[in-house]
Write a protein that holds these residues in place. Structure first.
Motif, mmCIF file in Angstrom:
data_model
loop_
_atom_site.group_PDB
_atom_site.id
_atom_site.type_symbol
_atom_site.label_atom_id
_atom_site.label_comp_id
_atom_site.label_asym_id
_atom_site.label_seq_id
_atom_site.Cartn_x
_atom_site.Cartn_y
_atom_site.Cartn_z
ATOM 1 N N ASN A 76 0.834 -1.207 0.000
ATOM 2 C CA ASN A 76 0.000 0.000 0.000
ATOM 3 C C ASN A 76 0.865 1.252 0.000
ATOM 4 O O ASN A 76 2.060 1.214 0.295
ATOM 5 C CB ASN A 76 -0.960 0.006 1.195
ATOM 6 C CG ASN A 76 -0.272 0.315 2.515
ATOM 7 O OD1 ASN A 76 0.948 0.328 2.614
ATOM 8 N ND2 ASN A 76 -1.058 0.540 3.544
ATOM 9 N N LYS A 95 -6.635 1.800 -11.152
ATOM 10 C CA LYS A 95 -7.684 0.768 -11.104
ATOM 11 C C LYS A 95 -7.518 -0.221 -12.255
ATOM 12 O O LYS A 95 -7.792 -1.415 -12.101
ATOM 13 C CB LYS A 95 -9.058 1.421 -11.154
ATOM 14 C CG LYS A 95 -9.466 2.102 -9.854
ATOM 15 C CD LYS A 95 -10.827 2.770 -9.971
ATOM 16 C CE LYS A 95 -11.207 3.444 -8.665
ATOM 17 N NZ LYS A 95 -12.512 4.159 -8.766
ATOM 18 N N ASN A 98 -5.534 -3.144 -11.540
ATOM 19 C CA ASN A 98 -6.127 -4.017 -10.522
ATOM 20 C C ASN A 98 -5.752 -3.626 -9.099
ATOM 21 O O ASN A 98 -5.648 -4.483 -8.204
ATOM 22 C CB ASN A 98 -5.733 -5.491 -10.769
ATOM 23 C CG ASN A 98 -6.280 -6.024 -12.076
ATOM 24 O OD1 ASN A 98 -7.430 -5.757 -12.422
ATOM 25 N ND2 ASN A 98 -5.444 -6.760 -12.811
ATOM 26 N N HIS A 100 -6.653 -1.183 -5.661
ATOM 27 C CA HIS A 100 -7.827 -0.654 -4.974
ATOM 28 C C HIS A 100 -7.519 0.759 -4.468
ATOM 29 O O HIS A 100 -6.504 0.973 -3.795
ATOM 30 C CB HIS A 100 -8.215 -1.561 -3.810
ATOM 31 C CG HIS A 100 -8.528 -2.967 -4.240
ATOM 32 N ND1 HIS A 100 -9.759 -3.344 -4.715
ATOM 33 C CD2 HIS A 100 -7.746 -4.082 -4.293
ATOM 34 C CE1 HIS A 100 -9.748 -4.625 -5.028
ATOM 35 N NE2 HIS A 100 -8.534 -5.099 -4.790
ATOM 36 N N ARG A 102 -8.792 4.300 -2.477
ATOM 37 C CA ARG A 102 -9.708 5.006 -1.587
ATOM 38 C C ARG A 102 -9.367 6.490 -1.661
ATOM 39 O O ARG A 102 -8.240 6.890 -1.388
ATOM 40 C CB ARG A 102 -9.603 4.492 -0.155
ATOM 41 C CG ARG A 102 -10.046 3.034 -0.043
ATOM 42 C CD ARG A 102 -10.282 2.597 1.360
ATOM 43 N NE ARG A 102 -10.730 1.218 1.414
ATOM 44 C CZ ARG A 102 -10.970 0.552 2.538
ATOM 45 N NH1 ARG A 102 -10.789 1.142 3.686
ATOM 46 N NH2 ARG A 102 -11.392 -0.706 2.494
ATOM 47 N N ASN A 115 -4.669 -5.128 -2.375
ATOM 48 C CA ASN A 115 -5.907 -5.867 -2.103
ATOM 49 C C ASN A 115 -6.594 -5.213 -0.907
ATOM 50 O O ASN A 115 -5.950 -4.566 -0.080
ATOM 51 C CB ASN A 115 -5.654 -7.356 -1.853
ATOM 52 C CG ASN A 115 -4.879 -7.611 -0.584
ATOM 53 O OD1 ASN A 115 -5.419 -7.514 0.517
ATOM 54 N ND2 ASN A 115 -3.596 -7.952 -0.727
ATOM 55 N N LEU A 116 -7.892 -5.400 -0.809
ATOM 56 C CA LEU A 116 -8.682 -4.696 0.201
ATOM 57 C C LEU A 116 -8.331 -5.114 1.622
ATOM 58 O O LEU A 116 -8.553 -4.369 2.573
ATOM 59 C CB LEU A 116 -10.176 -4.921 -0.050
ATOM 60 C CG LEU A 116 -10.743 -4.226 -1.294
ATOM 61 C CD1 LEU A 116 -12.203 -4.608 -1.486
ATOM 62 C CD2 LEU A 116 -10.610 -2.715 -1.181
#
Length: 273
Positions: A76, A95, A98, A100, A102, A115-116
């Motif tokens: 991240n 995006k 691939n 994520h 915010r 990944n979330l």
């Protein structure tokens, strides 16, 4: 010490494995492009704070390259102060890779994850307040950084002293949730930080914003007011520095939870004996 010296000392038994890990993390730098950026990939291990990229002054192409390198290694990354006219383009590009995204409400700061479920929750939680809706963008910087550090955030926006009754429900929830710290974001006179600090027994981080006009505009009045506060327990970061405030609050909250866990573990071990 350079890497060779670290390994030699480890081989001779002069350094423990934990010390080696710490020393190596200090020298962990990831180079991006032809001298474009040098990512401090050991920062979270060393300080508990994620990599934060300042988008201001960087092209969308360079931001994407830096983000892809950071996420590949660390999972991240936070990017702050992206040009508003470039924000949607950058988010769309990431995006398509691939990733994520915010995006902070009323903000040009984003949190990018591979990944979330990347961040395991630390158990720490903080409160974030904004005096007005114009302060929300800076408040969201604090929220996204805290989230990147595994913290949950209770947010209440537009609860400034122009209508002080709006503040009471927010304070009740934050006190009930036993937050580790509260970030207060306020422009104009910046008085909300002093009010909150006078009401709670947890650390308060004041963030003066550049919202305002006339004498003392550009955040000068809010900064001066917070620095002159007579309410103890209040510290102040620079004007519009939501990133710094969020990181500081999350460090406090995470340290509290970590100490509680260690205490319970020690008590459990004593009970077993």
């Amino acid at each position: 010490m350079d890497l060779k010296t670290i390994l030699e000392k480890f081989a001779k038994g002069e350094l423990a494995l934990e010390d080696v890990q710490k020393q190596i993390s200090i020298h962990s730098i990831e180079h991006v492009g032809n001298n474009l950026a040098k990512l401090d990939i050991g920062r979270d291990f060393r300080k508990g704070v994620p990599e934060v990229v300042l988008g201001e002054g960087k092209s969308s192409r360079d931001i994407v390259r830096i983000v892809l390198s950071a996420v590949k290694i660390k999972g991240n990354v936070v990017v702050s102060r992206i040009r508003r006219d470039e924000l949607s383009k950058i988010c769309k590009t990431l995006k398509n890779k691939n990733l994520h995204i915010r995006v902070g409400k009323s903000s040009t700061t984003i949190l990018v994850k591979d990944n979330l479920d990347y961040n395991q929750h630390s158990g720490g939680n903080i409160g974030i307040l904004s005096a007005g809706t114009s302060d929300i963008g800076v408040a969201e910087e604090a929220r996204l950084v805290a989230e990147a550090m595994g913290c949950d955030a209770i947010t209440y926006y537009d609860v400034g002293i122009a209508g002080l009754h709006r503040l009471l429900p927010a304070m009740q929830e934050m006190i009930s949730a036993d937050v580790g710290a509260i970030v207060v974001v306020a422009g104009m006179d910046g008085a909300l930080a002093s009010v909150v600090s006078s009401m709670v027994n947890v650390p308060v981080i004041g963030v003066p914003t550049s919202v305002g006009y006339g004498f003392g505009s550009a955040g000068v009045a809010a900064l001066s007011c917070m620095l002159q506060s007579c309410a103890l327990g209040l510290v102040v970061v620079n004007i519009d520095n939501g990133i710094g405030a969020g990181a500081f609050a999350a460090l406090i909250a995470n340290r509290i939870k970590r100490n509680l866990f260690e205490t319970k573990h020690q008590e459990s071990e004593v009970t077993k004996k």
